[in-house]
Design a protein around this motif. Sequence first.
Motif, short mmCIF file in Angstrom:
data_model
loop_
_atom_site.label_atom_id
_atom_site.label_comp_id
_atom_site.label_asym_id
_atom_site.label_seq_id
_atom_site.Cartn_x
_atom_site.Cartn_y
_atom_site.Cartn_z
N LYS A 1 -40.23 -0.31 -37.31
CA LYS A 1 -39.07 -0.42 -36.42
C LYS A 1 -37.84 -0.89 -37.22
O LYS A 1 -36.74 -0.37 -37.06
CB LYS A 1 -39.39 -1.43 -35.31
N LEU A 2 -38.08 -1.85 -38.08
CA LEU A 2 -36.97 -2.36 -38.88
C LEU A 2 -36.38 -1.25 -39.74
O LEU A 2 -35.16 -1.13 -39.87
CB LEU A 2 -37.46 -3.50 -39.78
N MET A 3 -37.25 -0.43 -40.31
CA MET A 3 -36.76 0.60 -41.21
C MET A 3 -36.12 1.75 -40.46
O MET A 3 -35.23 2.40 -40.95
CB MET A 3 -37.89 1.10 -42.10
N GLY B 1 -32.51 0.37 -42.80
CA GLY B 1 -33.10 1.59 -43.34
C GLY B 1 -32.64 2.83 -42.60
O GLY B 1 -32.73 3.95 -43.12
N SER B 2 -32.14 2.66 -41.37
CA SER B 2 -31.75 3.83 -40.59
C SER B 2 -30.57 4.55 -41.23
O SER B 2 -30.32 5.71 -40.93
CB SER B 2 -31.43 3.44 -39.16
N ALA B 3 -29.85 3.87 -42.10
CA ALA B 3 -28.75 4.53 -42.80
C ALA B 3 -29.27 5.75 -43.56
O ALA B 3 -28.52 6.67 -43.85
CB ALA B 3 -28.06 3.57 -43.76
N ARG B 4 -30.57 5.74 -43.88
CA ARG B 4 -31.09 6.87 -44.65
C ARG B 4 -31.02 8.16 -43.86
O ARG B 4 -30.89 9.24 -44.42
CB ARG B 4 -32.50 6.60 -45.14
N GLY C 1 -29.12 11.21 -45.28
CA GLY C 1 -29.89 12.45 -45.44
C GLY C 1 -29.16 13.61 -44.79
O GLY C 1 -29.00 14.67 -45.40
N ALA C 2 -28.68 13.40 -43.57
CA ALA C 2 -27.95 14.46 -42.87
C ALA C 2 -26.74 14.86 -43.70
O ALA C 2 -26.45 16.05 -43.90
CB ALA C 2 -27.52 13.97 -41.49
N VAL C 3 -26.06 13.85 -44.20
CA VAL C 3 -24.87 14.10 -45.01
C VAL C 3 -25.22 14.93 -46.25
O VAL C 3 -24.53 15.89 -46.59
CB VAL C 3 -24.25 12.74 -45.41
N ALA C 4 -26.33 14.57 -46.90
CA ALA C 4 -26.72 15.30 -48.11
C ALA C 4 -26.93 16.78 -47.80
O ALA C 4 -26.50 17.65 -48.55
CB ALA C 4 -28.00 14.69 -48.69
#
Lengths: 787, 234
Positions: free
Chosen positions: A649-651, A656-659, A663-666
């Motif tokens: 949940k934390l990730m 971690g949710s910034a990933r 990722g979408a941006v990449a």
Amino acid sequence: MSPLDRKLLRDLGRIKGQVIAIMLVIGVGVMLQVMMSGLVASLSETQRAYYERNRMADVFAPVTRAPQSQLARLSQIPDVARVEGRVTGGALFDLPGEPIPIRGKAVSLPDQGEAAFNAVYLVEGALPAPGARDEILLLAGFAEANGYGLGDRIDVTMNGTRRTLRIVGLAEAPDLLFVAAPGEMVPDPARFGVIWMRRNALSAIYDMDGAFNEALFSLSRLAVEAEVLDRIDAVLDPWGGTGAYGRDDLVSDRFVQEEIGGLATMSRAVPPLFLAIAAFLLYIVVSRIVQGEREEIGLLKAFGYTGAEVGAHYFKMVLIVAVGGAALGCALGILSGRAMIPVYTQFYNFPFLVFRPDPASFVIGVSASIAAASAGGVFVLRRVFALEPAEAMRPPAPADYSRTITFTGRFGRMLDQPTRMVLRSIARQPLRAAALAAGIMGGMALASAMTTIYGAFDRMMALSFSVIDRSDATVYFTRPLGEKAALELARIPGVIAVEPMRNVSAVLRNGLKTHRGAVSGMIANPEMTRAIDADHAPIPLPAEGIVLGQALADILEIGPGETLTVEVREGRQPVLEVPVARVASSLLGAPAYMRLDALNRAMREPGRISGAHLQVDGNRADEIYRTLKDMPSVAGVSVAETARESLQKLMDQGAGSARYIMGAVAFIITFGIVYNAARIAQAERGRDLASLRVMGFSKGEAGFVLLGELAVITLVAIPLGSALGYALSFAIAAGFSSELYQIPATFDPFSHGFAASFVLGAAVVSGLLVKRDIDRTELITVLKSRE
Amino acid sequence: MPVAFTTRDLTKTYGEGRSAVHALRGVDVEIPAGEIVVMLGASGSGKSTLLNILGGLDRPSSGTVHFRDLCLTDLNDARLTRFRRQHVGFVFQFYNLMPSLTARENVELVTEIAENPMAPEEALEVVGLKQRVDHFPSQLSGGEQQRVAIARAIAKQPEVLFCDEPTGALDSATGRAVLEVLHEVNARLGATVLMVTHAANIAGMAHRVIRLADGQIREVEVNATRIAPAEVVW
Ligand SMILES: Nc1ncnc2c1ncn2[C@@H]1O[C@H](COP(=O)(O)OP(=O)(O)OP(=O)(O)O)[C@@H](O)[C@H]1O
Ligand SMILES: [Mg+2]
């Protein structure tokens, strides 16, 4: 509107796909910048204001039991501005429907008036009435997670006695921004409770009448903290002081600081990367336009437009894209910043948190996009200025292919004409081909690195919970007990295996580097919780010496063979000099492992354990936990499955949710680059293609010439991008890693394969879009127009 | 009659060494103001090169060019640009319209920066394209495109009008219409018109005919009598 501006708009309309792609790239760059720097500003400002308003203490000094009179002595220490004592103690919450006991702590409120330090922020309700024995404030986050409200009663065991207490208020405090049970690395608002009671009532429970067990301090502005800490320790030592520490060593503050620091680092590193890519794309696109419009440029100059006027025309194009993208980015940044706020209010107990974008970030975002775009534009404008009108007016000389590759020999003869055209056009403009390849390579690198990171989060979970710690639950005792306590646990029906352990809180020191943490004592050949090396093989613990987790070794800047100072903060508080035997690859927290017997010998407390890891029969787990809940010696139980869920949940919802955003941006960027490359090929080869068709080549053959170049460039770029992505994944993993958890980057064939398929897919889709356009255009239109 | 252009020993060489092309080899010529001057010569004889240099689009390799008292060869780029902006109009050998602008907008491109321009519609009316002002070049025929180019050149009411084969791609009727316009501009506005052409017949409407060969002036001929544009035969 001037005719030139109208031309500008129509030209932009003609390449709107590319314009949108570039605006998106700029937009996401600025979005991340606005979002991250806004979060940094909001979090640090909120934290600062909260600390100030609620008088956060500068120094914390836990002690076993010190008489109230010692406060006067403490206040005389030079540079101590103010001191106050309070009573705190461990508490165990018994929640109905919850098989395991939940740990927490109780904190005293002054009998009258407000606390000098760490004043509570009342979310709801009122303070307990002075003199009330059973009224409490409950930590708001804990209450919400477990469904408690005002007026509810809650069962709490303190100092061995169980009481039913009434909740009269929900509160938060500045030293509890982030809470986690000791020994448990994963924060979970539902799993650690805090209550506040009036000092009188709490003192009675913990036998602290006329005494305190924690002193809080504020220091004068110019104080040297380390000196003050030493003096405090000197005063409190006889009373069982376990070492004063500064605000920076407070777990709550440390994690918030680390979060802010991580965000700040990323906000400085990531957006420039995107802006550089955008500048590069703009350069390619605008330079292509200018190259295609040399006659128009010559014409304008012939009419008497100055170089500056013509330059301004093309520069405006760059500006529109840059400013449009940046504006989009600012708007998205505010939206995503607002969306991220609940993440922080859920995991950190901020009483108020409003996303306030940093005004500077708009200025920086917009001006950086303009600067990046201009950097791309400047090279192009140089060409605009240099172009002589007479030269431009001449029909362009056919491109010179005389000095490129010649196809001789058997291999050469095997190539058909279209293939030769593809190869020649790459060889004729190697720089341009290299630039396109570099762009696609960048996209591939971003995509493969981000996919690797996704996988790494999962690998971290898998490694942590099925290789490093294979226990089902960990039991913590209220205080160190004899080894027999482990046998008692083993006798509980359904317990399959027990592995005793001892956690000792300590300050680890290497020269000036220190870390407040704990040393884990483990049995000689543990089966459940183990130190592992980079290849996931268990590291046998040496009879003497200590094994450090990678994160801890990094913090302390220490390696095998060196000697670590361990200042134990329990029992006799010995100071040990221990050689570092190995560095283990740890992913959760910053552990330090020693052999249990060696640790106990050093403590001069043989045969003591502070808890045990258990393997249990899954069907009887609830029963087992209920039994544990009723054992007075058990301070808490942490269940691996619950910890795993909280971590997930934390990730997923925390930092971690910034990933997901990154990722979408990449992938957006990767598509933008590939799509642009295809469009550029179309613009440059469109005329050749029409001529080929006139000469009788089929659409397919002509399309091959057009897209063949793109295909060759893409195929070259993918392996190179993969290598770059491998390197990049380490940098990103380091960015995501914190003391809380570390993200392991490795070469992950699946991620690279996935990213490569994406790049190929993007190339195919872009190629098809281009081809569809070409099939729809009339041959004649292409031949008639000069471009 | 005052002189518009004077050149002294003008040469222009492209490239160097063995591959050098001597496009102009010592041209001395005077163009009187207010005349229609036609330049004739074989392909590659240097007509476009000379026209471009007189119009301030290009610089000679050596020699001088004067426009009245102004020495064009001494001007820096900015001053040369100002010269083009203030004094001259161009019609090029190839149509050279902006494909993304309509006929009217193509003309506006020039009237925007001119000091004393006609209305764009008026200029288009002169070339008989009043009905097509809002069409894009791709919607116009070659002759119509050429007429837009002429409208664009005359719209600024220039003192000198340079035309590089303005009728090259046109049928005789359209060609004559274009010549009428040039004649009008010369007669009514007193503009000097310098025209390059392959059609020797057009020379009949000029005041003066310059023949080039191999980068040099072969002959300058003053027409005693001029024919009207309508009488030019193709
Ligand atoms: N940029 C250039 N580089 C090399 N040679 C050139 C260049 N421009 C023109 N030339 C050469 O200079 C000579 C004169 O060219 P110019 O264009 O003035 O001829 P022209 O008389 O206008 O011919 P046409 O009637 O075919 O238009 C030609 O031999 C041409 O090949
Ligand atoms: Mg010519």
